[in-house]
Design a protein around this motif. Structure first.
Motif, short mmCIF file in Angstrom:
data_model
loop_
_atom_site.label_atom_id
_atom_site.label_comp_id
_atom_site.label_asym_id
_atom_site.label_seq_id
_atom_site.Cartn_x
_atom_site.Cartn_y
_atom_site.Cartn_z
N UNK A 1 0.80 -1.12 0.01
CA UNK A 1 -0.03 -0.02 0.11
C UNK A 1 0.91 1.18 0.06
N UNK A 2 1.93 1.29 0.83
CA UNK A 2 2.76 2.46 0.85
C UNK A 2 3.49 2.72 -0.41
N UNK A 3 3.83 1.53 -1.07
CA UNK A 3 4.55 1.60 -2.44
C UNK A 3 3.62 2.30 -3.52
N UNK A 4 2.63 2.13 -3.42
CA UNK A 4 1.45 3.01 -3.92
C UNK A 4 1.03 4.31 -3.91
N UNK A 5 1.46 4.44 -2.24
CA UNK A 5 1.02 5.67 -1.89
C UNK A 5 2.04 6.65 -2.21
N UNK A 6 3.28 6.28 -1.89
CA UNK A 6 4.28 7.49 -1.79
C UNK A 6 4.99 7.56 -3.08
N UNK A 7 4.54 6.74 -4.28
CA UNK A 7 5.27 6.73 -5.39
C UNK A 7 4.74 7.83 -6.27
N UNK A 8 5.70 8.39 -6.83
CA UNK A 8 5.41 9.67 -7.92
C UNK A 8 4.52 10.44 -7.34
N UNK A 9 4.67 11.34 -6.36
CA UNK A 9 3.68 12.23 -6.01
C UNK A 9 3.71 13.64 -6.65
N UNK A 10 2.88 14.34 -6.80
CA UNK A 10 2.77 15.53 -6.94
C UNK A 10 3.15 16.49 -5.76
#
Length: 1085
Positions: free
Chosen positions: A992-1001
């Motif tokens: 979940x954290x991988x999806x959450x913190x990857x490539x944020x604006x």
């Protein structure tokens, strides 16, 4: 001739001592005006003292009076056996003088100048007259000799003749006697009036005894026969006086009061009439005698009988020639026949024989209008009197014929009705018409302004029809049929038809053999152009048949066929046609419910009314009419419970023609009583249709949950229902639980439904399956929202089952209880059930609760259409139910405003759904997850953690959701990672954290930095080791994010060391240095 002692030279000796008396002397004692026919006579009068009874039975009228040798008369002592012969002249002179003084006192309306009161003088006169009556009886029955009879008759004749010279007649009394009002007092006027009649009655009684006490010899027979003439003339004289008083009162009485107001001035006059009638009964036809005397008084200008010898005698001057005066008098005289000779009243007894011949002559005299004015008010009073007479005398065909011949010529007259339009008649509705006719056969006393002469005649006609024999009934019907033939019925106006049909219906109502009249009315209905009035008449006839327990198939068939026409016309495009047919509808509705109410036996033909025409009408009519009909059918079912033998045909007709229509189009809460009663009857009679009815109303998508709630609430009020139900349907528990869940999910608990919910919940709690579930889950029903505890029960029990196969079976059972959850939710958003604003919030909230408390049951791994996914799709509102450019429905705004933070609703009313509803529901949904699933205490034991984390991982890949998830979920996820030990849990959080913190604006980075800083501030002091491990994981995923957090980490390490007070913490410094090196940063000191 007796000397005149009336002047002042005659002196009373009032100081003499009178002999003692131990009895009261009977006399006329007044109790005032007569109120009712059964008013008792005065106890001191001639009747109640039994003197009159003794005289009629040839017994001593005063066996305890005048028993001594001497008798005190006018304050003088006389020898009892000698006074009549030896002192007659003196005694009668004293009587005349006493009467004259009373008369003078009455004229002056004051006590006489001598100082002796009129009351005392009257007692002297009454005492003397009692002596004469006693002496006459004892002479004729005890001590008198045969050779003395001639002398006795001569003395009695002379006494009567002399008395009538100065007694004259009642019309010659001072006028003040008739203007003083009530006579029940001791005024001189009342004393004169009563003394006059005391003397007259005493003379008549003496004459009666003189003609009936002895067996006469040949020598005295002629004297007795002469005395018989005298007795008759005395009867005529008294009758004339009483007639005069009655006729004099007649003009003062309103015709409306004739049957209720008596012709008797006071109770004394009634007592005199009663005694006179009893004496006349043994000798004459009473009413013929009175009529003859009345006629003589009107026609003969000179006195009759022995009065011709006395020129001073005056003829009574009758104040009226109106024949109705005698009808009025005879009406009240007939009621006196209910008294016995000693004054006891018996309503069902009549001493006087009826004489309709006399009455019929008087009625004909009036109706011909020769001697009296004929008008509505007087005719009404006449018919009222005739009805009262009929109550006592019984029936008479000739009287009915005379009245019908008069009224059938006046059918078009309005009588007291001013309108000629049937719609405006006072009895235009079928129920009012029926009530009017039935009231006409009920007992009554006084007339009222709402009675006109024709309807009183119908009352009389109905009474006579009940008493007449079959032949006489047929004769009377034949006269009505003449008016129903051809042109005669066509010539009648609408008002005339109303009167004519009322007469026919009266015969139907009161005659047992009325089939011919019913057929005649139906024949007229089919052929006459005035359809509406005959339709109403048929309705009245139907009510009569049902209320009287007669077969009604013919009339019901006719009504049913006409209702088919009405149903078609209600769909007509012509407004006038529809309005005309609505009149028929109103009459039918009113009559239908009354037919059900009146019915005691449902095998009379009522089934014909529940046919295809009724189905057609239910389709076409308005909601109000439909509700009335269904309520009537509900009442019918209640009655059928007590008469199961009549149930079969009626039930079959309802199931065939009514229930399919209601099921298809009108399954609404307004008709709840119909469905409840139909179900109860089906269950009580073991009908195979019960299961389909019960299941439909509990679970069908067409049925509003409010209807299901009310339906079950009312159905379960009957204790016997569950008992019967348990033997009728094997899966009744499943149906009840599933229906209860559906209702509880779709309806919020509001005050209006509290009682219904409580009743339903209490029953469901006691179901065997629910009791078993309570034990297995070890959870009790304690809170008011029972559905939440139910969800926890099934979840806990499902989790406790280790055997996979058994768990699969239990899961299917629980899914059956829950039912089609997706339909419940989707139907709400498409406008099916969500009618109240609070209902939307209720469903949204429970949807979330089911998601988290029942996810392990409604989730099926690998199944695309599993309930969990469908529930989530609904909760996310994928904008598939409305145009995105339309604003949010008002029904959804209010509950969401109440449930979600108010800050979310700024400008909501003006923004489209895509910009308002979706963010709101997202925010609510994520907040619910954060507060219900992710907290550390809940997460340790929650079976929903893994599905939720997987679903969040999927959602965060959506750019529209990512920012909202980061705001609501990221911090709880950081905190959750501190307590996860199992590999599966850690891997899920890492994914979940991988999806959450990857490539944020930039915006997302700021949110994540804030969450991470808050996380560090909360947990560094207590979970430093796990916190730095998580920071290392995050640094591999997004190193820049962790670099942004390093200042906060350093600050928090220093704060923690300061709080501990031990200087630099080597462990914390080591963990921080390691993290800094991994990020390419120089280690802090």
């Amino acid at each position: 001739m007796f000397p005149d002692y009336s002047n002042d030279s005659f002196t009373e000796q009032s100081n003499e001592v009178a002999p003692k008396r131990d009895v009261n002397i009977p006399q006329l004692m007044c109790m005032g005006k007569v109120s009712f026919a059964e008013d008792v006579f005065h106890s001191a009068g001639y009747v109640c003292s039994r003197e009159f009874d003794y005289v009629l039975n040839n017994r001593d009228p005063f066996y305890s009076l005048h028993t001594e040798e001497n008798v005190l008369l006018f304050n003088k002592c006389f020898i009892f056996e000698e006074a009549f012969f030896n002192d007659q002249e003196l005694l009668f002179t004293l009587l005349k003088t006493t009467y004259s003084k009373i008369e003078l006192a009455a004229k002056a309306n004051q006590v006489h100048t001598t100082g002796t009161s009129p009351t005392v003088m009257r007692q002297n006169a009454v005492n003397f007259m009692s002596y004469l009556r006693v002496y006459t009886y004892r002479f004729l029955s005890e001590f008198g000799k045969d050779d003395e009879l001639e002398v006795l008759y001569e003395k009695l004749t002379e006494m009567i003749e002399q008395t009538f010279l100065w007694l004259t007649c009642v019309s010659d009394m001072p006028s003040i006697v008739f203007s003083s009002g009530s006579l029940n007092n001791n005024s001189p006027i009342a004393v004169l009036f009563h003394t006059y009649f005391d003397i007259k009655w005493s003379l008549l009684e003496i004459a009666y005894m003189a003609t009936s006490l002895r067996k006469y010899s040949e020598n005295s027979r002629k004297s007795r026969e002469k005395f018989m003439v005298i007795l008759q003339q005395l009867e005529e004289s008294l009758c004339g006086d009483l007639l005069y008083l009655a006729i004099r009162k007649f003009p003062e009485v309103s015709p409306n009061d004739w049957s209720g107001t008596s012709p008797f001035n006071c109770t004394c006059m009634r007592e005199l009439w009663f005694m006179l009638l009893v004496i006349l009964k043994s000798e004459n036809s009473v009413y013929n005698f009175i009529l003859k005397q009345y006629t003589n008084l009107l026609e003969n200008p000179s006195p009759a009988g022995f009065f011709q010898n006395f020129s001073d005698t005056k003829r009574l001057k009758m104040p009226s020639k109106d024949p109705l005066a005698l009808v009025w008098l005879f009406t009240h005289l007939s009621r006196l026949g209910g008294f016995s000779q000693i004054g006891n009243w018996d309503r069902n007894f009549s001493r006087i024989e009826s004489n309709f011949d006399v009455i019929n002559k008087l009625v004909q005299l009036y109706l011909m209008g020769t001697d009296a004015i004929v008008n509505e008010e007087r005719t009404k009073g006449l018919v009222g009197c005739l009805y009262s007479l009929s109550q006592i005398w019984g029936s008479n065909l000739n009287l009915c014929i005379i009245l019908w011949e008069y009224f059938n010529k006046k059918l078009d007259d309005s009588f007291t009705t001013t309108s000629s339009a049937f719609e405006q008649l006072p009895y235009s509705s079928s129920l009012s018409w029926y009530e009017t006719l039935t009231a006409n056969v009920e007992p009554w006393k006084n007339l009222t302004t709402r009675h006109n002469s024709y309807f009183i005649f119908l009352r009389l006609l109905g009474h006579h029809m009940e008493l007449l024999n079959t032949k006489s009934q047929a004769s009377l019907k034949a006269r009505l049929y003449v008016k129903l033939q051809g042109k005669k019925i066509q010539e009648l106006s609408l008002l005339g038809l109303y009167h004519m049909i009322s007469a026919c219906l009266t015969i139907v109502l009161t005659s047992e053999s009325s089939d011919d009249m019913c057929s005649k009315i139906l024949e007229m209905s089919a052929n006459h152009k005035q359809k509406f009035i005959f339709f109403v008449a048929e309705m009245v006839m139907l009510l009569i048949c049902v209320s009287r327990g007669r077969d009604c198939q013919l009339v019901a068939t006719s009504i049913s066929s006409q209702m088919e026409t009405v149903s078609r016309s209600l769909k007509d495009g012509d407004l006038k046609v529809r309005e005309e047919q609505r009149k028929y509808s109103a009459v039918f509705i009113e009559n239908f419910q009354e037919v059900i109410f009146q019915s005691k036996n449902f095998s009379l033909g009522q089934k014909i009314l529940i046919d295809k025409p009724l189905r057609s009408y239910l389709k076409s009519c308005g909601n109000c009419d439909r509700s009335v009909i269904l309520d009537s059918l509900s009442n019918m079912f209640k009655k059928l419970r007590n008469t199961p033998d009549n149930c079969e045909e009626i039930y079959a007709a309802v199931m065939t023609h009514v229930y399919p229509l209601m099921k298809e189009k009108f399954a609404s809460i307004e008709h709840i009583s119909f469905f409840v009663e139909l179900t109860t009857v089906a269950l009580d009679t073991s009908r195979p249709e019960f299961q389909s009815i019960f299941t439909f109303l509990c679970l069908d998508d067409k049925v509003n949950p409010r209807l299901s709630l009310k339906y079950l609430s009312q159905l379960l009020e009957t204790r016997q229902f569950l008992v019967n139900l348990s033997f009728s349907v094997d899966n009744y528990q499943t149906v009840l639980i599933q229906s209860w869940f559906r209702i509880s999910f779709l309806l919020p608990t509001v005050a209006e439904w509290t009682d219904d919910f409580d009743r339903l919940n209490s029953i469901v709690k006691r179901l065997p399956r629910m009791a078993e579930l309570t034990i297995q889950s070890n959870i009790q029903f304690n809170c008011t929202e029972m559905i939440l505890e139910f969800l926890m029960m099934i979840s806990a029990n499902h989790q406790n089952i280790q055997n996979y196969s058994e768990r699969a079976i239990v899961k299917e059972t629980y899914l059956q209880y829950i039912g089609p959850l997706d339909k419940y939710l989707n139907s709400g958003f498409t406008g099916g059930f969500w009618e109240a604003t609070d209902q939307v919030g209720h469903i949204l909230r429970l949807g979330g609760q089911i998601y988290f408390h029942g996810g392990n049951i409604i989730y099926t791994k690998g199944k695309v259409d599993c309930l969990l996914a469908q529930l989530n799709n609904v909760l996310l509102i994928p904008i598939n139910f409305s145009d995105v450019n339309k604003e949010l429905p008002a029904a959804a705004i209010s509950p969401l405003q109440q449930y979600l933070p108010s800050r979310c609703w700024i400008g909501l009313e003006s923004e489209p759904i895509s910009n308002t509803l979706v963010p709101i529901v997202r925010s609510w949904f994520l907040q619910t997850i954060a507060s219900s699933v992710l907290p550390q205490k809940a997460a340790k034991t929650s079976p929903y953690l893994q599905p939720t984390l997987h679903w969040l991982k999927f959602l965060i890949t959506n750019k529209d959701w990512k920012l909202e998830i980061l705001k609501s979920i990221l911090l709880p996820i950081f905190e959750l990672s501190l307590i996860l030990d199992e590999i599966v849990g850690k891997k899920t959080v890492t994914d979940f954290l991988h999806s959450a913190v990857s490539s944020p604006n930039a915006e997302q980075t700021a949110v994540m930095e804030q969450a991470l800083n808050e996380f560090v501030g909360r947990h560094l002091a207590f979970n430093s080791s796990r916190l730095f491990k998580l920071m290392e994981v995050i640094s591999f995923l997004n190193a820049d994010l962790v670099r942004r957090t390093l200042p906060k980490l350093r600050e928090q390490v220093a704060v923690t060391e300061l709080k501990r007070g031990i200087g630099a913490d080597s462990v914390l410094r080591q963990l921080l240095g390691t993290l800094e090196l991994s990020l390419g940063q120089s280690r802090s000191n």
